[in-house]
Design an enzyme around this catalytic site. Structure first.
Site, PDB file in Angstrom:
ATOM      1  N   SER A 142       1.654 -13.638   4.408  1.00 43.40           N
ATOM      2  CA  SER A 142       2.152 -12.423   3.772  1.00 43.40           C
ATOM      3  C   SER A 142       0.982 -11.578   3.264  1.00 43.40           C
ATOM      4  O   SER A 142       0.134 -11.161   4.053  1.00 43.40           O
ATOM      5  CB  SER A 142       3.114 -12.802   2.640  1.00 43.40           C
ATOM      6  OG  SER A 142       3.773 -11.680   2.122  1.00 43.40           O
ATOM      7  N   ASP A 351      -7.827   7.323  -6.455  1.00 40.47           N
ATOM      8  CA  ASP A 351      -9.138   7.014  -5.872  1.00 40.47           C
ATOM      9  C   ASP A 351      -9.269   5.554  -5.466  1.00 40.47           C
ATOM     10  O   ASP A 351     -10.362   4.976  -5.523  1.00 40.47           O
ATOM     11  CB  ASP A 351     -10.260   7.392  -6.849  1.00 40.47           C
ATOM     12  CG  ASP A 351     -10.200   6.619  -8.152  1.00 40.47           C
ATOM     13  OD1 ASP A 351      -9.160   5.997  -8.433  1.00 40.47           O
ATOM     14  OD2 ASP A 351     -11.201   6.630  -8.904  1.00 40.47           O
ATOM     15  N   HIS A 404      10.492 -14.554   6.692  1.00 43.86           N
ATOM     16  CA  HIS A 404       9.159 -14.275   6.172  1.00 43.86           C
ATOM     17  C   HIS A 404       8.456 -15.539   5.687  1.00 43.86           C
ATOM     18  O   HIS A 404       7.222 -15.622   5.717  1.00 43.86           O
ATOM     19  CB  HIS A 404       9.273 -13.257   5.033  1.00 43.86           C
ATOM     20  CG  HIS A 404       7.973 -12.791   4.490  1.00 43.86           C
ATOM     21  ND1 HIS A 404       7.173 -11.881   5.144  1.00 43.86           N
ATOM     22  CD2 HIS A 404       7.311 -13.114   3.336  1.00 43.86           C
ATOM     23  CE1 HIS A 404       6.092 -11.646   4.429  1.00 43.86           C
ATOM     24  NE2 HIS A 404       6.147 -12.389   3.332  1.00 43.86           N
TER      25      HIS A 404
END
Length: 429
Positions: A142, A351, A404
């Protein structure tokens, strides 16, 4: 510092390393990073190749194995394994509402900004050098797969192989695009669950309506809300989740003094589902794993408005949510409340450094083998395949056999498959 112990036929060595908080200021503040080495006792002195494991999350420690089983069983056939507690987790310098309490909100935000994949990878690279390892393989589950792509971007010369399970990220897409896709996957999982258990829809509505009409408290004193209840839908993306979910719902109510009320057992189970209380990195930094030179601005919260079915009102169909974080969590969750201002500052931050180098990945020579799950609720398959098209020497095993959490469900088989795939790539002329 290093300690060790033996259990059965395995040797465990504990390592602790001091690393810079901010690698641009290496002589300033440091933090500790913990890693556990695991090796076959009979081969402890052999010159084995290393494999470092990157846990999913972000914000969760590496596994604490107590036997030779799962993917570790397969890995130990040929590797010396390093289980890395990513910075801020486990036995590494821990992030929690307690450890951050002495800082102002701007200080918390600045401190937390150093706990993304770029610095996790820098820590791993520092550890590799301190251990005297020339190259090692990575296994990323993951979010750990996201870390592997970051590693391949910036230190490809340090890697011999990269194995990834359910964790190939988009290199360029904004968080909004990610959530547009994953909300649809969550809707698909809701449809499948309620098709299998039609009576659960009425039960969920009953629970949600009760929460709207009553001040219900979890065992920690926190008010339990519909939005919190919806979040247990994160479990629908794991294998064999539907039946346990149904069992959890069917005995939610108990009769007390002639009136129905939500049972303590149910409410205690709901609190146990809130890992954000003990692992706040997941809530605070989850959206930032998609941010490069851009802000998330609470992406999942904004995108949710495009999927009105998830905003429950009495008389409407109930829907669970998935792997999303929301700003209201920092108003409702007791252990997140002290971090609300810092979380908002990080959500507004524009940023964020780049996590991937597409040009470096386009020149990749490291064999990369990936398990890509066709029905993954957490990571969009099409975005994974889009990325892998731009990474030479990579190979994808696309399968709907697993959800998953395939590595946890059948790790020995999955890792064996990936090792064979990577070997095949390495042996190509």
């Amino acid at each position: 510092m290093q300690t060790s112990f033996i259990d059965g036929d395995l040797l465990y060595r504990q390592h602790t390393f001091e690393v810079p908080l901010d690698y641009s200021l290496p002589q300033a503040q440091t933090i500790s990073v913990f890693a556990r080495e695991v090796v076959d006792l009979a081969r402890q002195n052999d010159d084995l190749p290393w494999l470092v494991y990157f846990q999913g999350g972000p914000g969760f420690p590496s596994p604490r194995p107590d036997s030779r089983s799962g993917w570790l069983k397969r890995a130990l056939q040929q590797y010396r394994v390093l289980l890395l507690d990513q910075r801020g987790t486990g036995n590494s310098t821990v992030i929690s509402h307690q450890t951050l309490a002495h800082m102002s909100a701007p200080e918390q935000a600045e401190y937390l900004s150093h706990f993304r994949a770029d610095n996790i990878v820098r820590d791993a690279e520092t550890i590799r050098e301190k251990l005297g390892v020339k190259q090692w393989a990575t296994l990323g589950q993951s979010f750990g797969g996201f870390c592997s792509l970051t590693y391949l971007s910036f230190y490809p010369q340090s890697l011999s192989r990269a194995y990834i399970t359910g964790g190939v990220p988009s290199l360029t897409r904004h968080a909004d695009e990610v959530y547009q896709a994953t909300y649809q996957r969550v809707q698909d999982k809701n449809d499948a669950f309620f098709a299998q258990f039609p009576s659960a829809q009425m039960q969920c509505q009953k629970i949600a309506d009760y929460l709207l009409d009553n001040d219900v408290r979890l065992p920690n004193g926190q008010r339990f809300t519909v939005e919190q209840f919806q979040m247990i839908g994160i479990n629908l993306g794991r294998s064999n989740a539907n039946v346990p979910m149904y069992y959890l719902l069917e005995d939610a109510f108990v009769e007390a003094n002639g009136k129905e009320t939500l049972s303590y057992a149910f409410l205690n189970a709901m609190l146990a589902e809130q890992s954000y209380q003990t692992n706040p990195i997941y809530a605070i930094l989850h959206e930032s794993i998609y941010c490069q030179q851009s802000a998330s601005n609470w992406s999942a919260h904004r995108v949710r408005n495009s999927f009105p079915k998830f905003n429950y009102q009495k008389g409407n169909t109930f829907q669970f949510t998935g792997e999303m974080v929301y700003p209201w969590m920092f108003e409702q969750f007791e252990c997140l409340k002290p971090l609300q201002e810092a979380a908002n500052l990080l959500a507004e931050r524009t940023d964020w450094a780049d996590l991937y180098d597409p040009q470096a990945l386009a020149n990749n020579t490291v064999p990369v083998a990936c398990a890509v799950y066709a029905d993954d609720m957490y990571v969009e398959m099409q975005y994974s395949l889009e990325t892998l098209k731009g990474v030479p020497n990579s190979k994808a095993w696309i399968t709907n056999e697993y959800e998953h959490n395939g590595l946890r469900a059948d790790g020995e088989r999955i890792l064996d498959k990936l090792i064979q795939m990577a070997d095949g790539v390495a042996n190509l002329p």
